[in-house]
Write a protein that holds these residues in place. Structure first.
Motif, PDB file in Angstrom:
ATOM      1  N   HIS A 115       8.305   7.440 -14.221  1.00 25.96           N
ATOM      2  CA  HIS A 115       8.561   7.229 -12.793  1.00 25.96           C
ATOM      3  C   HIS A 115      10.019   7.537 -12.475  1.00 25.96           C
ATOM      4  O   HIS A 115      10.921   6.878 -12.972  1.00 25.96           O
ATOM      5  CB  HIS A 115       8.243   5.792 -12.386  1.00 25.96           C
ATOM      6  N   GLN A 116      10.252   8.559 -11.649  1.00 25.33           N
ATOM      7  CA  GLN A 116      11.607   8.866 -11.220  1.00 25.33           C
ATOM      8  C   GLN A 116      11.946   8.044  -9.987  1.00 25.33           C
ATOM      9  O   GLN A 116      11.220   8.056  -8.996  1.00 25.33           O
ATOM     10  CB  GLN A 116      11.795  10.347 -10.907  1.00 25.33           C
ATOM     11  N   THR A 117      13.024   7.310 -10.048  1.00 29.49           N
ATOM     12  CA  THR A 117      13.446   6.516  -8.903  1.00 29.49           C
ATOM     13  C   THR A 117      13.826   7.434  -7.747  1.00 29.49           C
ATOM     14  O   THR A 117      14.275   8.566  -7.966  1.00 29.49           O
ATOM     15  CB  THR A 117      14.642   5.632  -9.275  1.00 29.49           C
ATOM     16  N   SER A 160       0.805  -1.214   0.000  1.00 27.99           N
ATOM     17  CA  SER A 160       0.000   0.000   0.000  1.00 27.99           C
ATOM     18  C   SER A 160       0.846   1.275   0.000  1.00 27.99           C
ATOM     19  O   SER A 160       0.387   2.317  -0.425  1.00 27.99           O
ATOM     20  CB  SER A 160      -0.923   0.012   1.228  1.00 27.99           C
ATOM     21  N   ASN A 161       2.122   1.164   0.472  1.00 29.37           N
ATOM     22  CA  ASN A 161       2.910   2.372   0.638  1.00 29.37           C
ATOM     23  C   ASN A 161       4.237   2.376  -0.114  1.00 29.37           C
ATOM     24  O   ASN A 161       4.592   3.363  -0.739  1.00 29.37           O
ATOM     25  CB  ASN A 161       3.224   2.585   2.146  1.00 29.37           C
ATOM     26  N   ASP A 162       4.992   1.264  -0.061  1.00 30.95           N
ATOM     27  CA  ASP A 162       6.385   1.291  -0.482  1.00 30.95           C
ATOM     28  C   ASP A 162       6.566   1.540  -1.969  1.00 30.95           C
ATOM     29  O   ASP A 162       7.620   2.019  -2.382  1.00 30.95           O
ATOM     30  CB  ASP A 162       7.075  -0.010  -0.081  1.00 30.95           C
ATOM     31  N   PHE A 163       5.609   1.181  -2.794  1.00 34.43           N
ATOM     32  CA  PHE A 163       5.746   1.407  -4.225  1.00 34.43           C
ATOM     33  C   PHE A 163       5.323   2.815  -4.633  1.00 34.43           C
ATOM     34  O   PHE A 163       5.391   3.163  -5.802  1.00 34.43           O
ATOM     35  CB  PHE A 163       4.893   0.407  -5.026  1.00 34.43           C
ATOM     36  N   ASP A 164       4.866   3.612  -3.656  1.00 37.06           N
ATOM     37  CA  ASP A 164       4.441   4.980  -3.955  1.00 37.06           C
ATOM     38  C   ASP A 164       3.441   5.016  -5.114  1.00 37.06           C
ATOM     39  O   ASP A 164       3.516   5.847  -6.018  1.00 37.06           O
ATOM     40  CB  ASP A 164       5.649   5.868  -4.287  1.00 37.06           C
ATOM     41  N   GLY A 165       2.505   4.075  -5.081  1.00 35.43           N
ATOM     42  CA  GLY A 165       1.468   4.050  -6.116  1.00 35.43           C
ATOM     43  C   GLY A 165       1.864   3.314  -7.374  1.00 35.43           C
ATOM     44  O   GLY A 165       1.037   3.161  -8.285  1.00 35.43           O
ATOM     45  N   LEU A 166       3.103   2.836  -7.457  1.00 40.41           N
ATOM     46  CA  LEU A 166       3.547   2.118  -8.647  1.00 40.41           C
ATOM     47  C   LEU A 166       3.271   0.625  -8.481  1.00 40.41           C
ATOM     48  O   LEU A 166       3.748  -0.005  -7.540  1.00 40.41           O
ATOM     49  CB  LEU A 166       5.047   2.331  -8.866  1.00 40.41           C
ATOM     50  N   ASP A 167       2.511   0.051  -9.389  1.00 43.50           N
ATOM     51  CA  ASP A 167       2.247  -1.384  -9.397  1.00 43.50           C
ATOM     52  C   ASP A 167       3.153  -2.008 -10.451  1.00 43.50           C
ATOM     53  O   ASP A 167       2.850  -1.970 -11.644  1.00 43.50           O
ATOM     54  CB  ASP A 167       0.775  -1.647  -9.714  1.00 43.50           C
TER      55      ASP A 167
END
Length: 407
Positions: A160-162, A23-30
Motif C-alpha cells: 500500500h503506497q501512502t 466506504s471511501n477514505d481508506f481506499d479499500g484498505l481495512d
C-alpha cells in the motif's frame, strides 16, 4: 488555560462522516485486518528499551540510533545519519520511496534519548507483567517510535503506497529541550504538510492538540569561601543562598505556571564554605503571557542573604503551541479514523513539552500523543499497556493511509 475535550466535536456529524470514511477514505484498505500483534511488537520493542540511551551519553544514544537506522533500512527507507552537535548524539532521518517524492508529505517526529542513566536496566530491567511492559524509556518514547515504524512496515508489506511521502526523524536531545536539534526539526517540518508525534498517549488514551511552553534557566549563586571548621563565620555559603532561591522559585507555582528546580551542584569539600552553587530550573507556562511573566520573575531573582550574588540566565525555551486550524482539522480527521476502528481519542492541551511545540507553533498541522498508553514516565515504574501497541499502530497506519493533503 482551558483543557479542551472531545465534546467539541459534533458527534452526529462525526458518525455520518465515519460511515462515509469506512466506504471511501481508506481506499479499500481495512486497517483492522493488518497483522498488528502486540505481543510480537513487545518482543521487538524490548531490544530498543534494553539499548539504553540517556541524553548526555552520546555514544549510548548513537548505539540506539544505529539500531533504529538498521530497522528503518530493513523497511526500505533511505537512511541519512545527521552528526550530533554540542556534544549530543546523532539524529536519523529516513525517507521512504514514493512516486511523489519531493511533495510536502508526512513527518513522523520522535526522540530516542531518555532520562534514565546508564545502568538503570540493571535494576529496572525489562519485564512483562499483568498486561504491561516495564523498562527505562519504554513509554517516553521508544514504544511510540517503534509502533510508528510497525505501522509503516505493515503498509509496506501489503504494497500500500501512502497518498503522501513519509519521512521519519529521530532526534537525540529532546529531554533537555532540543538545544542542538531545534533548527533541524523546524527546517524538516517546514518541508512537510503534516507532523505526527508518537509521544505517549494521555492517561485517558487521548492525544495532544496543544502544549504549554517550557522554559529552562541556569541559576548561579556566589558567596565567599572560608574554612568551615576553623573560620566558619568569615564565609558566606553559596549553597545556603541557593537553598533560599529554590524555595522562592518553587513557591511561584500557580494554576497556570509550574516552577521546579531539578539539578543542584555546589561545593567539593565539606570543610569549605562553598563559593559557588549552580542549579537548573524549569518553568511550564500555559500561555505566552504567563511565559513572559515567568521569564521576568526568574530574571529578577534577588539574593536573600548578605554579601552574595544571584545570577540567572535563560536556557532553551519551547514555545506555546496553541492548535491552529490545520492542527484542528488533522485532529478531527484522526478522531473519525479512531472511532471507525473502535478507539476514543479525546484531545487536550498538555504540559510536559515535546518537539511538537516547535512544529505546532509554526502553524504546521501537528498531532501529538499518538504513542502507547501507559504511565510513570521518567520514573522506575515507567510502563506501557501492551495491547496499546497494536491499537495505536493501527491508528497511525490509518493516518498514513488517508492523509492526502486535503485535510
Amino acid at each position: 488555560m482551558k483543557i479542551s475535550t472531545y465534546d467539541s466535536v459534533d458527534l452526529n456529524t462525526l458518525q455520518s462522516d465515519t460511515q462515509t470514511m469506512q466506504s471511501n477514505d481508506f481506499d479499500g484498505l481495512d486497517v483492522t485486518r493488518l497483522a498488528f500483534d502486540s505481543g510480537r511488537m513487545a518482543a521487538g520493542l524490548r531490544t530498543w528499551v534494553e539499548t539504553e540511551s540517556p541524553t548526555y551519553e552520546r555514544d549510548a544514544v548513537n548505539r540506539m540510533m544505529n539500531l533504529a537506522a538498521h530497522d528503518l533500512a530493513l523497511l526500505g527507507a533511505v537512511v541519512q545519519r545527521i552528526p550530533g552537535t554540542r556534544g549530543f548524539g546523532d539524529c536519523v532521518k529516513a525517507s521512504f520511496p514514493h512516486s511523489q517524492a519531493g511533495r510536502p508529505g508526512i513527518l513522523v517526529l520522535g526522540h530516542m534519548d531518555t532520562v534514565h542513566p546508564l545502568g538503570t536496566i540493571e535494576h529496572f530491567a525489562w519485564r512483562e507483567q499483568d498486561g504491561r511492559c516495564y523498562g527505562p524509556g519504554v513509554l517516553d518514547m521508544k514504544a511510540g517510535n517503534y509502533l510508528a515504524l510497525e505501522a509503516i512496515g505493515q503498509l509496506t508489506r501489503i504494497g500500500h503506497q501512502t497518498p503522501l511521502p513519509v519521512t521519519v526523524l529521530f532526534t537525540s536531545d529532546e529531554e533537555v529541550g532540543s538545544p542542538s536539534t531545534r533548527a533541524l526539526i523546524e527546517a524538516e517540518a517546514a518541508r512537510h504538510r503534516y507532523v505526527l508525534v508518537p509521544e505517549p498517549a494521555r492517561r485517558n488514551g487521548g492525544v495532544v492538540t496543544g502544549r504549554y511552553a517550557i522554559a529552562r534557566f541556569d541559576i548561579e549563586t556566589r558567596g565567599r569561601p572560608s574554612h568551615a571548621g576553623l573560620r566558619l563565620g568569615e564565609g558566606v555559603s553559596a549553597i545556603r543562598e541557593m537553598a533560599h532561591q529554590i524555595i522562592a522559585v518553587e513557591a511561584m507555582t500557580d494554576a497556570e505556571a509550574g516552577y521546579s528546580v531539578g539539578v543542584v551542584e555546589g561545593g567539593r569539600w565539606s570543610n569549605c564554605v562553598s563559593t559557588t552553587c549552580r542549579a537548573k530550573a524549569l518553568v511550564s507556562a500555559t500561555t505566552d503571557e504567563k511565559l513572559a511573566e515567568a521569564i521576568g520573575r526568574m530574571e529578577r531573582l534577588e539574593p536573600v542573604g548578605q554579601d552574595v550574588q544571584v545570577l540567572v540566565s535563560r536556557d532553551v525555551v519551547r514555545p506555546v503551541w496553541a492548535a491552529s486550524p490545520a492542527s484542528w482539522a488533522l485532529y478531527e480527521h484522526a478522531a473519525r479514523l479512531a472511532q471507525a476502528i473502535g478507539l476514543d481519542i479525546p484531545h487536550q492541551d498538555s504540559g510536559g513539552g515535546s518537539d511538537g511545540n516547535f512544529t505546532g507553533a509554526m502553524g504546521i498541522a501537528t498531532l501529538d500523543g499518538l504513542g502507547a498508553r501507559g504511565d510513570g514516565p521518567h520514573t522506575l515504574e515507567e510502563h506501557i499497556v501492551t495491547e496499546s501497541l497494536a491499537e495505536r499502530a493501527r491508528l497511525v497506519a490509518a493516518l498514513l493511509a488517508t492523509l492526502d493533503g486535503s485535510v
